[in-house]
Design a protein around this motif. Sequence first.
Motif, PDB file in Angstrom:
ATOM      1  N   ALA A   1      30.970  42.208  35.360  1.00 26.90           N
ATOM      2  CA  ALA A   1      32.233  42.835  35.819  1.00 26.90           C
ATOM      3  C   ALA A   1      33.407  42.080  35.184  1.00 26.90           C
ATOM      4  N   THR A   2      34.575  42.748  35.117  1.00 21.36           N
ATOM      5  CA  THR A   2      35.779  42.154  34.523  1.00 21.36           C
ATOM      6  C   THR A   2      36.955  42.276  35.475  1.00 21.36           C
ATOM      7  N   ALA A   3      37.685  41.216  35.612  1.00 21.67           N
ATOM      8  CA  ALA A   3      38.910  41.222  36.431  1.00 21.67           C
ATOM      9  C   ALA A   3      40.050  40.615  35.613  1.00 21.67           C
TER      10      ALA A   3
ATOM     11  N   ARG B   1      35.691  38.133  32.106  1.00 23.74           N
ATOM     12  CA  ARG B   1      34.436  38.865  32.304  1.00 23.74           C
ATOM     13  C   ARG B   1      33.337  37.882  32.729  1.00 23.74           C
TER      14      ARG B   1
ATOM     15  N   THR C   1      30.852  43.033  40.968  1.00 24.30           N
ATOM     16  CA  THR C   1      31.951  43.993  40.763  1.00 24.30           C
ATOM     17  C   THR C   1      33.245  43.216  40.481  1.00 24.30           C
ATOM     18  N   GLU C   2      34.302  43.969  40.074  1.00 29.02           N
ATOM     19  CA  GLU C   2      35.606  43.350  39.760  1.00 29.02           C
ATOM     20  C   GLU C   2      36.149  42.571  40.949  1.00 29.02           C
TER      21      GLU C   2
END
Length: 946
Positions: free
Chosen positions: A133-135, A114, A32-33
Amino acid sequence: DVPVRFYLAPFLPLNVDDFSTTPLAQPDVTLTEGDIAFGVFDPTEGDTVPITATLHNDGGLDAGGLTAAFYATAPGWREWFIGSAYVPGVPAGLTATAVISWHTLGFTGTVPVRVVVDPYNRLAETDEGNNQATAAFNILTRPDLVVTDISLSDDEPVVGQPVTVTLTVRNAGQTDAGAFVVSTSDGVTETYISLIRLSAVSSVAATFTWTPTAPGLYRLFARADRDDAVDEYDEGNNDRWQEVYVGFAGSILLDSGNPAADPPYTTTLGYGYLDEGTRIVTCGGDEPEDTLRAAYTDTLRYRFDHLLPGHFYHLDLTLRDCDGNRAEAVYVDDTLVVPAVDLSDHQPHRLSILLDPAFYTDHSITVSLFETHGLDAMVAEVALHDVDYRYADAGGSNDPEYSASHTGRPYGWLDGEPLTTWGSLPYQTVRMDRADADPGDDPDSELRYRFDGLDPAQSYRLHLTFRQLSGATVIQKVQIDGTDASPSFNLDHGRTYSVTLPVPSTTYQDDRSIVVGIVRVDCANSEAFVNEIALEEETLHAGDPCASVLPTPSRTIAYGSVTIGGAPAPVGTVIQALNPRDEVVGCTVVGQAGQYPYMQIYGEEPPIPGMREDEIVEFRVNGIPAVATPSLYWRDDQTPHQVNLTIGSTEGQCTWLQPNWNLLSFRLQPPVPTVEDVFRSIEGRYCRVLGEDGVYDCELDPAYRTLKELHPGLGYYVRLTSTTGANLRVEGASLPVTTPIPLHTYWNWVGYLPTATLPITVALQSIEGHYLLVLSLDKTFDPAHPELSDLLTMEPGQGYLIRATDPITLVYPAGGAARYRMQAVETPSDCAPTPFFTLVYGEARINGRPAPPGTRVEVLTPRGEVAGCAVVRQAGRYGYVHVYGADSSEPPIPGFRPGEPLAFRVNGLPAIPSGRVTWRDAWEPHAVNLSVWVRSVYLPVVLNSQ
C-alpha cells in the motif's frame, strides 16, 4: 569407470480414501493506505521520523516471520528504498506492526511512501495481491535564509556620509529559523547584527549604518547566517552583493599656482592638473586670484574623478591674465562649454558652469583651458562643487508630484495638470492650472511648485522657461511664498521666454522650504502655466550688485525706509534706481535692517545712461518693483530726498473697457504710477487720458503732458482707440477700503475703493447731505430727486464725478454687499459717451397725456446726430440725460459743439421743448419739458361681400 547401482522399491498401491477434500488453511497478510502512519506530523526535511505499518492477517493460519520493505519517492526523482523491518509473526485474525526510523534528508513536499510486505514472496498466502500500500506524507523544507535585497538610503553616497543599508532577509523554507547573524562588509570592515528568530516563509529588514571612508567603487557584501548556526535547505544562497560608487565629499577647491593648494593629478588623490612642466605666475597680492598656473602650450588641463551621475556639479573657474592679452575658452571632455573670454583687462573673470551629467557617466571629467591666440593657457582658481539642483520638465515624464514623505530633498508640483498638445519636448510640455471645483488649489490663475530641504547657509536661484501656442499674449509673474519675485512679463505666441530669479534667503531660513507660484495676471481666471522649472544652488558669489552703475557729475540722492512683506528689509537687500529706459542708474545695499542709505541717482551723460530732467525714478528691491512714497522726479539738485519703499504681495484689478471713452478708477497703489506703467496691459490701445488736474496725450511731446501719474481713489477718463473692448489690469499694493479721500467744493473726480458693488447711498453715506450730484460715464444720481436718477449703485473699476457742496472727506464703508438688495437701471447704449456733456431732464407728454414708461427720448445735434438718449421710467417724466459734446480726435465721435441748440425727439417724432437750450460743457442739469402731438388718421374700412 564409475559403477552405478540401482535399487527397486516394492510397489505399494494407494487408496483414494487416504486424501482429504478440505483445502489446507493459509495466512493472508494485508496492508492498506490507512495502515501506514508517520510518528511525527509535518516533519522537517532531515528529521528522523518513525514510520509504522500495521499488518493484518486475514487468513486462517498464523503467519510466521516476514519482512516489510519501505520505499519513498523523492519529488521529480525515482523511488528509493528507505528501510525494512522484520516481523516475527502475525497471528491469524490479528495484527502486527512493522516500524522503521527514516532519516528524511533529501525529501520535501508531498512524498509517497510505499510499504511492501513479504517482498520476496517467501510466505505462502491465500492472496498475494494485497501485500502493499502507498500513503502520502508532507515533509516541510528546512529553513532557507536568503538576502533578497540590498537597499541604501542614498544610492550614490559620498565619502564620510553615513548611509543606512537595509538588507531584506527572507526565510524561504517552511520551517522557522532559530537565532542567526546577518552581516555586511565593504571588503574592509564588517558589521553584523543578531536576529532571534525568523518565521517560515517570511522576511525581515536588517539595517546597518555604513560610512564609506574613501571614494571609488565598492562591492557591498551581505550574508545571512554568518556563523552557519541554522541547518538550511540550501547553504549556498546566503550571500548577495551590490556595487556602490562613492563620490568625493564636499567641494574641491584649487588655488591654481599655489603649490600647497594645487596638486598634480594622481589616481590616489583623484584630482589635480594633468600637464607636466607648468609654471607659476604671480599677479601681485595675497588673494587666490593673484596666483596662476600656466602651461607652456595653449592648453592647460585638470582632471576630476569620483563624480556621481545622479548628482549635479558646478565647475567654478577664475580666469585671469597678468602679462598679456589672452582669451580663453573652456572645454569639458573636449566639448566647448564656454566660448572664449577676453582677459585683456587683466581683471579676474569668474565663471560658474552647471555640468551636464552626460559628461561624467564614467565618473570622471577633464577640464581644458584653451588659449585662442596661441599663447600659453593659465588659470587662477578651479573649483568643483556638488550642488543641489532640482529640475522638473513641467507636464512631461520628469515632473514629480510633491510629497513630504519623499526621501532626500522633496520637491514637485502642488496643482495643475500636464498638457502635451504643444509638443513632447521639455520646452513644449506644459503644466497648467485650469479652472476646476477643487478649493485646495484655488485660485486657478496660480500654478504652484514646492521645494523642501533648502540649506539656510546656502544661496539659491530659480530658472523658469515659458513657451505657449495659444495664439494670444499671456501675462504672468513669479511669486515666492506669496511675495512677488519678478515683475510681470509678456509671453507672446510661439516665443520662448526664460527668467532666472534669486531666492531671498529670508523665505527659507526658518522652514527650509519655499512655494513658487506662477501667477497669471492678464485678467484670465485660470490657465497659469510653466514649461520648465529648476532650483539651483549658487556657489559663486555674484560680486558687487552695484558695479554696473556708472557715475556722472549730475545727480540727486534718495534714502529712506524699506519693507518686504510688511517686515524690515534684511541687511544685504539690494536697492536699485532705474530710468524709464530700464537702465540701472543708482544702487545701494541695505546695511541696517529696514533702512537704505544715501543712494546716488545719476543723470544721463551720453553714452553713460542716466536720468533725464523730470523723469520719474523707478525703485526696485531685490529686483522687484517697489511702491515709492512719495514719487521721485529726477532733477540735478544734489539734494537728499526721503523716499520710503515697500514691496510685498501685489494684487491685480481687472476692468473691462469699451471702445471709445471710459470713466474708470482702481483701488491698488502701483509701484510705478506713471500713465505708461499703469496702463501697460493696454499699451498701444489708448492715446488720451484725462484727470481732474491734467491731460495725457500720446501725440504730445512728454514735456506738455500735464497728467503724468495715476493713483487709487481718483477717477480718470481714458479713450480706447481700438474698435473692440479690452481688459485693463492694474497691479499694485492693496489700498484699505477705508482710506480717506478728501473732496473739495464743486466737482471731484473720484475713484471707488471697495471690492464689491454697493448701493450709492450706502457707498456715500459718509458725505450724506454734502453733495448735489454724482455722475458716472453715462448715468446720474441726484439725492434730491432719486426718482429721476439712473445711477443706483457704485462698482469696482468705475470712476465717478461728485459735486460736493463743501470740503469734506469721503470714507467708503468696510465690508461687502451681501446684505443689500440692488436694482440696476439700464441706459440706452447707442449713444457714444464723451467726457464733454450737459444734463437735461423734465416732463414728457404725448397728446397732452403723460408719456408711458418705455418711451424713448433722444437729443439731436443740428446735424441730426443722436448725442443723448434715455427711456421714460416714470409715466410723464424722463430722468437725467447726458447730452454729449463732440470729440474730434481720431476716429471722431459725433456730438454737440459749443452754443448749438438742442433738438428733441420722442419715440422718433419731433418734440417741442419748453424752452431753448444751447449746449455747453457745463455738467449742469437743465429742466426741459417735451411735448409731442400725434394727429389721428381715420381710414375707410372696405368689406368684400363675396
